[in-house]
Design an enzyme around this catalytic site. Structure first.
Site, PDB file in Angstrom:
ATOM      1  N   ILE A  14       0.722  -0.975  -0.008  1.00  0.00           N
ATOM      2  CA  ILE A  14       0.174   0.012  -0.139  1.00  0.00           C
ATOM      3  C   ILE A  14       0.853   1.334  -0.068  1.00  0.00           C
ATOM      4  O   ILE A  14       0.557   2.236  -0.823  1.00  0.00           O
ATOM      5  CB  ILE A  14      -1.036  -0.184   1.182  1.00  0.00           C
ATOM      6  N   THR A  46       0.145  -5.924   3.388  1.00  0.00           N
ATOM      7  CA  THR A  46      -0.932  -5.144   2.890  1.00  0.00           C
ATOM      8  C   THR A  46      -1.719  -6.535   2.184  1.00  0.00           C
ATOM      9  O   THR A  46      -2.939  -6.211   2.229  1.00  0.00           O
ATOM     10  CB  THR A  46      -0.431  -4.368   1.629  1.00  0.00           C
ATOM     11  N   HIS A 225       1.411 -11.174  14.456  1.00  0.00           N
ATOM     12  CA  HIS A 225       0.048 -10.665  15.054  1.00  0.00           C
ATOM     13  C   HIS A 225      -0.997 -11.527  14.408  1.00  0.00           C
ATOM     14  O   HIS A 225      -1.241 -11.763  13.357  1.00  0.00           O
ATOM     15  CB  HIS A 225       0.031  -9.218  15.028  1.00  0.00           C
ATOM     16  N   TYR A 260      -9.562  -6.398  18.457  1.00  0.00           N
ATOM     17  CA  TYR A 260     -10.306  -5.613  17.500  1.00  0.00           C
ATOM     18  C   TYR A 260     -11.039  -6.569  16.646  1.00  0.00           C
ATOM     19  O   TYR A 260     -10.740  -7.699  16.617  1.00  0.00           O
ATOM     20  CB  TYR A 260      -9.489  -4.679  16.794  1.00  0.00           C
ATOM     21  N   ASP A 547      14.483  25.588  17.558  1.00  0.00           N
ATOM     22  CA  ASP A 547      14.947  27.112  18.359  1.00  0.00           C
ATOM     23  C   ASP A 547      16.384  26.623  18.834  1.00  0.00           C
ATOM     24  O   ASP A 547      16.529  25.670  19.569  1.00  0.00           O
ATOM     25  CB  ASP A 547      14.066  27.618  19.274  1.00  0.00           C
ATOM     26  N   THR A 549      20.081  28.104  20.924  1.00  0.00           N
ATOM     27  CA  THR A 549      20.905  29.055  21.919  1.00  0.00           C
ATOM     28  C   THR A 549      22.329  28.941  21.304  1.00  0.00           C
ATOM     29  O   THR A 549      23.116  27.796  21.467  1.00  0.00           O
ATOM     30  CB  THR A 549      20.658  28.771  23.366  1.00  0.00           C
ATOM     31  N   GLU A 646      24.073  28.528  32.838  1.00  0.00           N
ATOM     32  CA  GLU A 646      24.409  27.109  32.533  1.00  0.00           C
ATOM     33  C   GLU A 646      25.945  26.969  32.494  1.00  0.00           C
ATOM     34  O   GLU A 646      26.684  27.469  31.764  1.00  0.00           O
ATOM     35  CB  GLU A 646      23.735  26.807  30.860  1.00  0.00           C
ATOM     36  N   TYR A 648      28.938  24.500  31.654  1.00  0.00           N
ATOM     37  CA  TYR A 648      29.404  23.544  30.922  1.00  0.00           C
ATOM     38  C   TYR A 648      30.653  22.798  31.266  1.00  0.00           C
ATOM     39  O   TYR A 648      31.517  23.904  31.415  1.00  0.00           O
ATOM     40  CB  TYR A 648      29.352  23.823  29.464  1.00  0.00           C
TER      41      TYR A 648
END
Ligand SMILES: Cc1cc2nc3c(=O)[nH]c(=O)nc-3n(C[C@H](O)[C@H](O)[C@H](O)COP(=O)(O)OP(=O)(O)OC[C@H]3O[C@@H](n4cnc5c(N)ncnc54)[C@H](O)[C@@H]3O)c2cc1C
Length: 819
Positions: A14, A46, A225, A260, A547, A549, A646, A648
């Site tokens: 698929i 599939t 399964h 199910y 984002d 720094t 911070e 380090y």
């Protein structure tokens, strides 16, 4: 007319069929789809998938993939036969815990634009008459869910692609992938060779085998399964669907029993995840010609199904007189985090993966893949699916196997958003780990790191703060302790140490480093050595990719605080090929402590061999110096919104750094604090977390990060897309909400409702102990973003009142940070 590059897709399941169609519809028609099996029931997963499509998902991306699959498959037919029928999807609860979970899922679906209904037990039975009324406590019905005929839908898409010029070749087994200079050049089969500029591995459970031909890891674990078809049920016969429709009632999930079900006319099909995990080594999969049924179907093992059968009979009494007529152990793919594998290999250009995809998500994945290939990026945020997300240890076969198995076991489990993986642990520990254990740290896990969530040693702080820490309901109280609240308040009042080692750190060096980073990010980086800059990585479409720094530690040396492996990969992929820039992940060899709070300087100053006053080392400045015996690089910033640094150092000196600070800090009331406190403090300060609060689907102005964009600095990736945008043009905004009831703490992803309509969703949530209010950041339409706007948030099915507040909620003038 251009037909696009030469593309070879390996696999006509698929995923391969859907991708070929999506590519062809975008004008890429020089596409060859190869499959070892006969088309189109080629022998992969599939070929025997029962085709249940439930769209509700905790991931917005996965829900969108499913929504598109439903939309697309609904429009397909093959020789007049349906490919998708919107019979609805019903999930039922047998336990109070599940009932609550279904209410949460109802909210999740709503957040992602999928409307469902909560049903009482009578409505469940009216919808699915074979259920035992006494067993059912309630349900969640999504009318747009339904049944896919996966092979048919694949063939229908393949026919359309073929008409556009795509070739589908069955009985072609791929035996090798040719490469040259780090690029794919051709795919070799037992029946000839196919030149290729782009190769997409859509080989399902064979993915690891095909990947190995190209030297590319495909971190998935195939597992068997079980699925059975019952004997005819007299109770169903009277109300059965006509043979061509197969099923009239909603597809059904009974997650409390790992089951199910769907109708096959007058029989039921029942799938089970409750049996022992059966991992399959891809090397043992048979060739189509040698497989008794098909390669992805293994012999049914009835003993493994016995428990599931008895559970099914409990809930569906009509099964008590029935038998399992046919059964299979069908094999499909599981990954370490339950998400698909998408994207181009970093090591072999032109080799792409579209792996570990359910039928449910197939068309959505294919669309995103086609956009990625043709346009350079998918429209939907795919960071959770991107193959670049993995840390090196997450590619270890032992890890892939263990996590794959666990994801099979947990497929229907009720998982708390904070629930960490239980095994394999511990994997990565910071140099402070022993000290943290001594302080009674309660660890959660992130990217393999053990991360303290709070410290039992701080229980004594409750004497001082207890009255400012409201009790919580069941879900919000999990992975939480009031001690976390005390740690947050003690940080604001005094000083605390935060283990920030798990924060991804990258080093970018070289004569081209400045120009490289400046061209990739939104803020101005051409600043003196010692400057720290908050800057954004954008895609070409202006969406936020991360984002960062960025600290300039030397003329040609930058240290970057990043969000994860995706950032490393993005930088590596974009680095110039001339060697003028070197990108290194320095996370593992270094460590970091956040020393934060109004008394932080009292602790650091006597230990530091430089002046750390505000005048000498101001806000957003970096310096290298010694803390006692320990060489450190210090960044004067704080994600919790307090004075501090911070700090380090290299991993070997980490423990010494902790000990030096601890000894000097205790007289000032220094405590160790955990991520639970951290999460609360950051939300009070309005600091966004990429991947949760904003993703590639949002631009900086919508996310309230316009301050990090310098459109006047010259060219950078994404600039053209956002040049004409601003806060004023944003149609949606990320805003803080304050809940009316301080005892309610949200989980995240709840729908926000305005005037009865779903208007947005919550991203992060926490109780703000300093402000004494329950906080939720949420996406809302710009028209509802003004402070004071009343909204409601649906939590576990119940509306909670909230108002939009000014951003940030705490210290908007930054007085504490700049002190
Ligand atoms: C019992 C069972 C029930 C399921 N139920 C559902 C369900 O209800 N809903 C749902 O959404 N999903 C379901 N799934 C999962 C779903 O079937 C799969 O995730 C999905 O079909 C995978 O599609 P695919 O195209 O990636 O892989 P496949 O369908 O396996 O296709 C891969 C193709 O690659 C070909 N190939 C491999 N190696 C080579 C090679 N070297 N050369 C050439 N060709 C090669 C194979 O022949 C195969 O045809 C179920 C799976 C099973 C096993």
């Amino acid at each position: 007319m251009s037909r696009g590059p030469r593309v070879v897709i390996i696999g006509a399941g698929i995923v391969g069929c859907s991708l070929a169609d999506e590519l062809a519809s975008r004008g890429w028609t020089d596409v060859t789809v190869l499959d070892q099996g006969r088309l189109f029931a080629a022998g992969g997963s599939t070929s025997h998938a029962p085709g249940l499509v439930f769209q509700t998902n905790g991931s917005k991306t996965m829900a969108e993939f499913a929504r598109y699959t439903v939309e697309k498959f609904s429009s397909l037919e093959l020789d007049g036969q349906w490919c998708f029928r919107q019979v609805g999807g019903l999930e039922i609860a047998l336990t109070p815990e599940r009932l609550l979970e279904l209410r949460r899922r109802h909210g999740l679906a709503r957040s992602w634009g999928i409307e469902g209904r909560l049903l009482d037990p009578d409505e469940c039975v009216a919808t699915w008459p074979l259920l035992d009324r006494d067993a059912v406590l309630g349900g969640h019905l999504v009318p747009t869910d339904g049944l896919a005929k996966a092979v048919r839908a694949g063939e229908a898409q393949a026919r359309r692609a073929t008409e556009a010029g795509v070739r589908f070749l069955g009985e072609h087994t791929v035996t090798d992938v040719r490469t040259e200079g780090g690029r794919v050049t051709a795919v070799v089969t037992d029946r000839g060779e196919f030149q290729a500029d782009v190769v997409v591995c859509a080989a399902g459970i064979w993915g690891p085998r095909v990947g190995a031909l190209a030297g590319v890891p495909v971190p998935l674990q195939p597992l068997a399964h079980q699925y059975v078809r019952t004997s005819p049920l007299p109770e169903l016969a009277a109300i059965a669907a006509p043979a061509d429709l197969e099923d009239l009632r909603p597809i059904l999930r009974i997650q409390d029993r790992d089951l199910y079900a769907r109708e096959h006319v007058d029989r039921l099909g029942i799938g089970a995840y409750g049996h022992r995990p059966m991992p399959i080594d891809p090397a043992t999969l048979l060739a189509p010609a040698d497989a008794p049924v098909m390669p992805s179907v293994l012999e049914f093992t009835p003993d493994d199904f016995a428990q599931s059968w008895s559970w099914a009979q409990d809930v569906i009494p009509a099964l008590r007189g029935a038998t399992c007529e046919e059964g299979i152990n069908g094999v499909f793919s599981f990954t370490t985090d339950g998400m698909p594998l998408m994207g181009e290999s970093r090591d072999l250009r032109g080799f792409w993966l579209a792996e570990a995809v359910w039928v449910t998500h197939s068309a959505g994945v294919a669309k995103a893949m086609a956009e990625w290939l043709v346009d350079g990026a998918p429209r939907v945020d795919v960071h959770e699916c991107d193959i670049d997300r993995f840390e090196p240890h997450q590619l270890a076969p032992a890890y892939v196997r263990e996590r794959g198995i666990q994801n099979f076991v947990e497929v229907y489990d009720i998982l708390h958003p904070l629930q960490p993986m239980e095994s394999p642990r511990p994997l990565r520990t910071s140099p402070f780990h022993d000290r943290e254990v001594d302080l009674g740290a309660r660890f959660l896990e992130g990217s393999g790191w053990e991360r303290p969530h709070w410290f039992e040693a701080n229980a004594g702080l409750l004497d001082r703060y207890e009255d400012r820490i409201p009790a919580r309901g069941d879900w919000a109280a999990r992975y939480w302790s009031p001690i976390a609240g005390a740690e947050a308040l003690a940080t604001r009042d005094g000083v605390a140490l935060y283990d920030m080692t798990s924060l991804k750190r990258l080093e970018v060096t070289g004569s081209g480093a400045l120009a490289f980073l400046d061209g990739l990010t939104t803020n101005r980086l051409d600043r003196p050595v010692g400057a720290v800059v908050y800057s954004l990585l954008l895609g070409e479409d202006g969406g936020i990719r991360s984002d960062l720094t960025i600290a300039r530690l030397g003329p040609d040396r930058f240290q970057i605080g990043a969000n994860g492996n995706l950032d490393l990969a993005w930088l590596e992929r974009h680095a110039p090929a001339d060697g003028s820039v070197v990108v290194r992940d320095i996370t593992a060899g270094t460590c970091c402590l956040g020393l934060w709070g109004p008394r932080a300087r009292d602790v650091l100053a006597p230990l530091a061999d430089i002046d750390v006053s505000n005048e000498a080392l101001g806000y957003f400045r970096a310096a290298s110096f010694h803390v006692g015996h320990v060489p450190v690089t210090a960044l004067r910033l704080s994600y919790v919104g307090e004075l501090g640094w911070e700090l380090y150092t290299t991993a070997d000196m980490g423990r010494k750094l902790w000990d030096e600070l601890w000894a000097a800090g205790r007289p000032h009331g220094l405590i160790a604090a955990g991520r639970s406190a951290f999460g609360s403090l950051r939300l009070e300060k309005g600091y966004r977390s990429w991947g949760t609060d904003m993703t590639t689907e949002h631009d900086p102005f919508e996310a309230g990060l316009g301050f990090a964009v310098r459109l006047d600095k010259g060219e950078f990736t994404g600039r053209a897309a956002i040049a004409s945008r601003s806060e004023a043009t944003a149609e949606r905004r990320l805003v803080p909400l304050l809940l009316d009831d301080p005892a309610e703490v949200l989980m995240g992803k709840e729908p926000v409702v305005i005037d009865g309509r779903t208007a947005g969703y919550v991203t992060s949530a926490a109780f703000g102990y300093t402000i004494g209010r329950s906080i939720a950041y949420a996406w809302v339409p710009a028209s509802a973003a003004a402070a004071g706007t009343a909204v409601s948030v649906i939590s576990f099915g119940s509306p909670l009142g909230a108002i939009v507040a000014d951003d940030p909620l705490f210290d908007p003038r930054m007085e504490r940070l700049r002190s």
